[in-house]
Write a protein that holds these residues in place. Structure first.
Motif, mmCIF file in Angstrom:
data_model
loop_
_atom_site.group_PDB
_atom_site.id
_atom_site.type_symbol
_atom_site.label_atom_id
_atom_site.label_comp_id
_atom_site.label_asym_id
_atom_site.label_seq_id
_atom_site.Cartn_x
_atom_site.Cartn_y
_atom_site.Cartn_z
ATOM 1 N N ASP A 98 0.242 -1.062 -0.655
ATOM 2 C CA ASP A 98 -0.170 -0.046 -0.395
ATOM 3 C C ASP A 98 0.740 1.375 0.401
ATOM 4 O O ASP A 98 0.396 2.230 0.829
ATOM 5 C CB ASP A 98 -0.778 0.024 1.023
ATOM 6 N N ARG A 100 2.308 4.071 -1.928
ATOM 7 C CA ARG A 100 1.205 5.339 -2.515
ATOM 8 C C ARG A 100 2.538 6.365 -3.123
ATOM 9 O O ARG A 100 3.466 7.057 -1.662
ATOM 10 C CB ARG A 100 0.555 6.182 -1.860
ATOM 11 N N SER A 106 -1.683 4.227 -5.282
ATOM 12 C CA SER A 106 -1.029 3.358 -4.541
ATOM 13 C C SER A 106 -1.245 1.990 -6.307
ATOM 14 O O SER A 106 -1.855 2.082 -7.243
ATOM 15 C CB SER A 106 -2.029 2.408 -3.963
ATOM 16 N N ALA A 128 -4.290 -6.470 -0.201
ATOM 17 C CA ALA A 128 -3.992 -4.682 -0.635
ATOM 18 C C ALA A 128 -5.342 -3.924 0.179
ATOM 19 O O ALA A 128 -6.305 -4.476 0.028
ATOM 20 C CB ALA A 128 -3.972 -4.232 -2.081
ATOM 21 N N ASN A 129 -5.069 -3.005 0.396
ATOM 22 C CA ASN A 129 -6.309 -1.734 1.285
ATOM 23 C C ASN A 129 -6.828 -1.778 -0.005
ATOM 24 O O ASN A 129 -6.969 -0.593 -1.061
ATOM 25 C CB ASN A 129 -5.769 -1.553 1.443
ATOM 26 N N ILE A 132 -8.824 2.763 0.252
ATOM 27 C CA ILE A 132 -7.203 3.670 0.176
ATOM 28 C C ILE A 132 -7.466 4.702 -0.521
ATOM 29 O O ILE A 132 -8.374 4.192 -2.227
ATOM 30 C CB ILE A 132 -5.802 2.600 -0.888
#
Length: 227
Positions: A98, A100, A106, A128-129, A132
């Protein structure tokens, strides 16, 4: 493109034997940066040169999450280039999912904005979020909705994406799907819990941005979900 950037750009496009010869002659190239603070591993990841990325990490494992001056990591660049084998290699080595860049993007956000479904699926399944936020407060779901990527929308919703997060101007993914007249995506979002009543900064709901035909279809879909 600067002279050092040009050199790296051209180097990663040579044959593996030529690259090996060059690096044997000048091993310091592995730790040199160009004018954007970008290492050779960044260029190799962006170009999908899996053997070169692997070789660099064997000698310099500390470069796994290295950032250039715009905070692009090798994983973000490999995703941006659409190179699943390199993405896989980097994540198996422990790359941070994650991270950025300076715009807040991301790897997953790039996978969704570019429509790289296999990479997006791989990243999501690794954890993975999915919610995000980038610099515009947009989630991967915003990006998938804008592109009309129904398969990505289903994937993200199945892994916990929130369909009602507003971006910096108050638009939810459903607003964007309606604005782009992505009817199938909009219906998927509604079935995934998206609200048709959220207003953006202009006090517009998603239905206010939809065509008449799409508005009818979405109203029917919302009624089915409610029933």
């Amino acid at each position: 493109m600067s002279s050092q950037s040009t050199f790296f750009y051209e180097l990663v496009r040579k044959s593996e034997d030529e690259i090996t010869l060059t690096l044997n002659e000048t091993p310091s190239l592995l730790t040199q940066t160009d004018e954007s603070a970008r290492l050779l591993i960044h260029w190799a990841a962006l170009s999908g040169r899996e053997p070169l990325v692997k070789s660099i990490l064997e000698h310099h494992p500390e470069q796994l999450n290295a950032e250039d001056d715009s905070k692009y990591t090798p994983l973000i660049l490999a995703t941006l280039g659409g190179h699943l084998p390199v993405v896989t290699l980097l994540t198996l080595r422990g790359a941070t999912l994650d991270n950025r860049n300076s715009l807040g993007h991301s790897a997953l956000q790039y996978a969704c904005s570019k429509g790289f479904v296999p990479i997006a699926r791989y990243l999501v399944e690794l954890g993975a979020n999915v919610n995000i936020l980038d610099g515009l407060k947009e989630t991967p779901l915003h990006r998938a909705a804008t592109r009309g990527m129904e398969e990505l929308i289903v994937l993200l919703l199945e892994h916990g994406a929130n369909p009602n997060i507003p971006n910096s101007v108050g638009n939810t993914p459903l607003h964007l799907a309606c604005e782009e007249d992505q009817r199938c995506c909009a219906i998927r979002l509604i079935k995934g819990g998206a609200s048709t009543f959220v207003e953006n900064r202009d006090e517009k709901t998603p239905l206010d941005l939809a065509t008449r035909a799409t508005r009818t279809a979405l109203t029917n879909a919302a009624e089915e979900v409610a029933s």
